[in-house]
Scaffold this motif. Sequence first.
Motif, PDB file in Angstrom:
ATOM      1  N   ASP A   1      13.223  13.414  -2.830  1.00  0.00           N
ATOM      2  CA  ASP A   1      12.120  14.315  -2.477  1.00  0.00           C
ATOM      3  C   ASP A   1      10.860  13.856  -3.198  1.00  0.00           C
ATOM      4  N   ASP A   2       9.902  13.285  -2.448  1.00  0.00           N
ATOM      5  CA  ASP A   2       8.633  12.811  -2.997  1.00  0.00           C
ATOM      6  C   ASP A   2       8.831  12.000  -4.284  1.00  0.00           C
ATOM      7  N   PRO A   3       9.532  10.860  -4.182  1.00  0.00           N
ATOM      8  CA  PRO A   3       9.799  10.064  -5.397  1.00  0.00           C
ATOM      9  C   PRO A   3       8.522   9.430  -5.955  1.00  0.00           C
ATOM     10  N   LYS A   4       8.386   9.453  -7.265  1.00  0.00           N
ATOM     11  CA  LYS A   4       7.258   8.797  -7.927  1.00  0.00           C
ATOM     12  C   LYS A   4       7.675   7.444  -8.492  1.00  0.00           C
ATOM     13  N   ALA A   5       8.734   6.897  -7.934  1.00  0.00           N
ATOM     14  CA  ALA A   5       9.159   5.525  -8.229  1.00  0.00           C
ATOM     15  C   ALA A   5       9.794   4.984  -6.955  1.00  0.00           C
ATOM     16  N   VAL A   6       9.456   3.774  -6.601  1.00  0.00           N
ATOM     17  CA  VAL A   6      10.003   3.173  -5.382  1.00  0.00           C
ATOM     18  C   VAL A   6      10.452   1.737  -5.679  1.00  0.00           C
ATOM     19  N   SER A   7      11.249   1.202  -4.775  1.00  0.00           N
ATOM     20  CA  SER A   7      11.695  -0.186  -4.912  1.00  0.00           C
ATOM     21  C   SER A   7      11.288  -0.979  -3.683  1.00  0.00           C
ATOM     22  N   VAL A   8      10.990  -2.251  -3.906  1.00  0.00           N
ATOM     23  CA  VAL A   8      10.632  -3.159  -2.822  1.00  0.00           C
ATOM     24  C   VAL A   8      11.631  -4.309  -2.843  1.00  0.00           C
ATOM     25  N   ILE A   9      12.268  -4.548  -1.705  1.00  0.00           N
ATOM     26  CA  ILE A   9      13.204  -5.673  -1.603  1.00  0.00           C
ATOM     27  C   ILE A   9      12.483  -6.820  -0.911  1.00  0.00           C
ATOM     28  N   LEU A  10      12.292  -7.898  -1.638  1.00  0.00           N
ATOM     29  CA  LEU A  10      11.597  -9.071  -1.099  1.00  0.00           C
ATOM     30  C   LEU A  10      12.609 -10.154  -0.751  1.00  0.00           C
TER      31      LEU A  10
ATOM     32  N   VAL B   1       0.843  -1.210   0.000  1.00  0.00           N
ATOM     33  CA  VAL B   1       0.000   0.000   0.000  1.00  0.00           C
ATOM     34  C   VAL B   1       0.871   1.251   0.000  1.00  0.00           C
ATOM     35  N   ASP B   2       1.942   1.247   0.820  1.00  0.00           N
ATOM     36  CA  ASP B   2       2.871   2.387   0.836  1.00  0.00           C
ATOM     37  C   ASP B   2       3.454   2.628  -0.556  1.00  0.00           C
ATOM     38  N   ALA B   3       3.868   1.543  -1.205  1.00  0.00           N
ATOM     39  CA  ALA B   3       4.486   1.659  -2.531  1.00  0.00           C
ATOM     40  C   ALA B   3       3.507   2.225  -3.552  1.00  0.00           C
ATOM     41  N   VAL B   4       2.279   1.698  -3.570  1.00  0.00           N
ATOM     42  CA  VAL B   4       1.286   2.133  -4.559  1.00  0.00           C
ATOM     43  C   VAL B   4       0.905   3.603  -4.332  1.00  0.00           C
ATOM     44  N   LEU B   5       0.671   3.976  -3.074  1.00  0.00           N
ATOM     45  CA  LEU B   5       0.284   5.357  -2.782  1.00  0.00           C
ATOM     46  C   LEU B   5       1.418   6.328  -3.099  1.00  0.00           C
ATOM     47  N   GLN B   6       2.667   5.875  -2.970  1.00  0.00           N
ATOM     48  CA  GLN B   6       3.805   6.743  -3.262  1.00  0.00           C
ATOM     49  C   GLN B   6       3.908   7.064  -4.750  1.00  0.00           C
TER      50      GLN B   6
END
Length: 543
Positions: free
Chosen positions: A365-374, A181-186
């Motif tokens: 600063d307010d990135p519109k792309a994020v990474s998730v480490i699984l 949810v954090d990733a999608v909202l970001q």
Amino acid sequence: MAQLGGQGQGQPIIIMPEGSSRVLGRDAQRMNIMAGKVLAETVRTTLGPRGMDKMLVDGLGDIVVTNDGVTILKEMDIEHPAAKMLVEVAKTQEDEVGDGTTTAVIIAGELLKKAEDLLDQEIHPTTLVMGYRKAAAKSQELLNQIAIDASDRETLCMVAMTAMTGKGTEKARGPLAELVVDAVLQVEEDGEVDTDHINIQRIQGATVHDSQIVNGVVIDKSRATNAMPKNLENAKIALLKYPIEVKDLETDAKIKLTDPAQMQAFLDQEEQMVKDMVDKVVESGANVIFCQKGIDDLAQHLLAREGIMALKRVRKSDMERMAKATGARLVTNINELSPEDLGHAGHVYEKKIFDEILTFVEECDDPKAVSVILRGSTRHVAEEVERAVEDAIGVVSATVEDGQVVAGGGAPEVAIAKGLRDYADTISGREQLAIAAFAEALEIVPKTLAENAGIDQIDALVDMRAAQEQSFYMGLDVFQRDVVDMKEAHVIEPKRVKKQAIQSAAEAAEMILRIDDMIASSGSGEPDMGDMGGMPGGMPPMM
């Protein structure tokens, strides 16, 4: 030799080449329906929280263990043309929503099964198709009536957890749901979510609980040379599509040198060109470079001497995510690089996790792309966690964009089936039977959920029908083995999952039912339809 038509002056009329095969009329329909039923039966046991997994082994011996419908169908080496059409249904479902692939395939399979019974009663395929089409349209109306308007954070977390239930993420679905949810909202912009801007890095060697979100971008590459700095604060980032090296001649031209001094001059000129490129980078003020092409050894040395961190041959997708996260502009000509093109990140560093070296770009600063480490204890666990999280990202994104959800646990299918039966009573003619069959086909979802949980199908379905007289949200809780309010049980799905599953399943079934002639040329690579493998009704090899 294959023949069409009769005899002309005692000679056969040959239209198709030798080795071609043809199946006509009812045999073609029966064969296609059988293919759809077998495919649906293959993935059916994976549906729901209590669904089982499949182990798929390819020709090289690589193993995939999953209960993700589209992954199973992609890994299976399917030959039958009608079965391939159902695989397309699953792929479309995956692309559009990210979840509900198994649901779409089993509904399509059940629609074909019900159609077979009606065809045996001499109902014409066109009448059947028209009935299915009316039922599919009415289903969408009924779905809109039972949908709930909600897209708050709590609902999004419920949606994510529902999507991950029954998969390899079961124990850690709470923290993973928050992370998704954090990733999608970001990355959400103006109500739209581009899931390509969420980068998933899968690393084995730890538990699922060790998964984390990075407020920036992670790239699975190391510095161009170890002489470069490994850790930089207040990074000014340049994104270059241009190579920092002398380009090779694109033609077969040859350079003729008649004097050793000319050779030295030529090499000095090349060296000077590389130095000029590095000077251009230094002048711009950049201290971190991500280059989509190569970086010359001399350039690496000069950049390291200037204290600049550089990565070469970075993927295009990573470059685009970097631009979204840092605000940097992609530069196609190094001579045009200016301070205005640079992006900013508070911290850029290299780190080794398990046996992989990664570069982290954080504190944007307010990135519109994020990474998730699984993380996952083994490669197979990590891969299944990744598939579950990708499903969750898809359904959360759909909920953010549409703002509508429905109850889970088979509740929408039972509610729509009830509405379709009422609608069928208003239709005259044989189409009424097709609409009633469509309603019964939708109920395969709650019946399969019950069957996979070891609950009696008929009892569960009867209980759900009775409970839905009071509320549309009454569905089957396979853990409590009872019919409960799905909203209170926090089992919620996006409306788009059901909308797409019903629509694509109906359209695929319609297309298959309209086929009354199958012609395969000898060089088509399709199965020989003349040999039905000895199965009643005619069934060519599936795999």
